[in-house]
Scaffold this active site. Structure first.
Site, mmCIF file in Angstrom:
data_model
loop_
_atom_site.group_PDB
_atom_site.id
_atom_site.type_symbol
_atom_site.label_atom_id
_atom_site.label_comp_id
_atom_site.label_asym_id
_atom_site.label_seq_id
_atom_site.Cartn_x
_atom_site.Cartn_y
_atom_site.Cartn_z
ATOM 1 N N SER A 14 0.913 -1.305 -0.021
ATOM 2 C CA SER A 14 -0.198 0.040 -0.013
ATOM 3 C C SER A 14 0.970 1.258 0.017
ATOM 4 O O SER A 14 1.726 1.669 0.866
ATOM 5 C CB SER A 14 -1.086 -0.017 1.045
ATOM 6 O OG SER A 14 -1.458 1.487 1.309
ATOM 7 N N SER A 16 -0.585 4.218 0.541
ATOM 8 C CA SER A 16 -1.428 5.177 1.457
ATOM 9 C C SER A 16 -0.531 5.666 2.430
ATOM 10 O O SER A 16 -0.730 6.923 2.630
ATOM 11 C CB SER A 16 -2.739 4.492 1.969
ATOM 12 O OG SER A 16 -3.512 4.159 0.785
ATOM 13 N N LYS A 65 -13.553 -3.983 2.314
ATOM 14 C CA LYS A 65 -14.400 -2.825 1.977
ATOM 15 C C LYS A 65 -15.916 -3.195 2.295
ATOM 16 O O LYS A 65 -16.837 -2.368 2.809
ATOM 17 C CB LYS A 65 -14.382 -2.169 0.532
ATOM 18 C CG LYS A 65 -13.049 -1.726 0.391
ATOM 19 C CD LYS A 65 -12.924 -1.201 -1.212
ATOM 20 C CE LYS A 65 -11.590 -0.558 -1.448
ATOM 21 N NZ LYS A 65 -11.295 0.100 -2.739
ATOM 22 N N GLY A 129 -16.679 -5.197 -6.877
ATOM 23 C CA GLY A 129 -16.560 -3.957 -5.968
ATOM 24 C C GLY A 129 -15.788 -2.785 -6.393
ATOM 25 O O GLY A 129 -16.202 -1.593 -6.115
ATOM 26 N N THR A 152 -20.191 -11.173 -16.758
ATOM 27 C CA THR A 152 -21.367 -11.730 -16.350
ATOM 28 C C THR A 152 -22.373 -10.610 -16.302
ATOM 29 O O THR A 152 -22.418 -9.950 -15.404
ATOM 30 C CB THR A 152 -21.019 -12.193 -14.928
ATOM 31 O OG1 THR A 152 -19.994 -12.808 -14.846
ATOM 32 C CG2 THR A 152 -22.459 -13.071 -14.275
#
Ligand code: ATR
Length: 279
Positions: A14, A16, A65, A129, A152
């Site tokens: 990450s 972040s 999440k 997501g 899909t």
């Protein structure tokens, strides 16, 4: 000093902490931002522990999440639309959930890349997501046509249906023709094409035909680094302007920072620094 962190599994990669530390430095905010690897079955425990220890908020990444959204006592409208949260703010024992991914994407496209979405034709590829997190904010930017396509098709249909009935979007939906189709389905071509699939991670190719690109279209991959390269190369080969998701990463972080600290950080500067660092 106030403490924040990013929770994920994996989380080692990450960026972040780097981005948030730079925001804090540039705005003179006294905060520390770390990263924490969460066991796959340990999200609720980790959250309770963070709150007990006085942490003020966190970002949440794959695969938590959805759990983060569920754990919250209050949820922003954009988190409700996504049914997922990437940002939590703790206020005593109250957890507020937000989702800044979509505004981050829209900010990067419109401000950093300088491409307005209002009145344009937009193709969003994927219905997992990542796509769910950005569909609402893309609609809010007022495109003429927004087509969601997915391998899909049923998943695209369900995501569009959820947005169609949401009270906050009723007025916006009068301006935008919103539809869900399979990957071969969309008619005509588009000004902005956004790849929100995990196709490259799954070893797959670009999931749509080059005919979807208008001349000079913006082709955006929500990933950055090696996984984005196949899509970006394909876009350039077909005359599109290619852009990776690094700007989205910085802008979603900026929005989380603003929510926590009440101060907007200089995100364009930090994006430039991150690009130089990763070059
Ligand atoms: P994320 O949270 O990153 O969106 P996800 O929920 O697993 O992850 O969703 C992955 C998305 O990439 C889905 O839209 C998936 O299509 P399906 O819904 O049909 O599974 C899409 N995807 C993954 N591999 C793909 C491939 N090889 N070609 C096309 N789409 C692919």
């Amino acid at each position: 000093m106030d403490h924040y962190c990013v929770l994920g599994n994996p989380v080692e990669h990450s960026k972040s902490p780097l981005i948030q530390a730079r925001f804090a430095e540039l705005t003179g905010q006294s905060m520390h931002y770390g990263k924490q690897l969460v066991p796959l079955d340990g999200f609720a425990d980790t959250l309770a522990q963070l709150i007990r220890s006085g942490v003020r908020g966190c970002n949440v990444t794959v695969p938590f999440k959805f759990e983060a959204f569920q754990a919250a006592s209050t949820q922003s409208e954009r988190a409700q639309l996504a049914q997922a949260a990437n940002t939590l703010k703790f206020d005593g024992s109250t957890i507020h959930a937000d989702n800044t991914d979509g505004v981050g994407l829209v900010q990067d496209i419109q401000v950093n890349a300088g491409v307005s979405l209002a009145g344009r034709d937009v193709l969003l590829i994927g219905a997992g997501g990542a796509a769910a997190g950005v569909l609402g904010p893309l609609l809010a930017a007022g495109p003429r046509r927004l087509v969601l396509v997915n391998r899909t098709k049923d998943k695209a249909v369900a995501l569009v249906a959820r947005h169609r009935v949401h009270p906050s979007l009723q007025e916006l939906l009068q301006k935008t023709e919103l539809s869900a189709q399979d990957l071969q389905g969309p008619e005509g071509d588009f000004d902005v094409i956004i790849n929100a699939t995990a196709s490259s991670l799954a070893g797959g190719g670009v999931p749509v035909e080059p005919r979807v690109l208008k001349a000079g279209a913006l082709a955006y991959d929500m990933m950055y680094g090696p996984p984005a390269q196949g899509f970006l190369r394909w876009a350039q080969e077909h005359g599109a302007v290619a852009r990776d998701g690094l700007g989205m990463l910085v802008e979603q972080a900026a929005e989380a920072f603003a929510l926590w600290r009440g101060v907007r950080p200089p995100s364009a500067q930090v994006l430039q620094e991150m690009r130089a660092r990763l070059a």
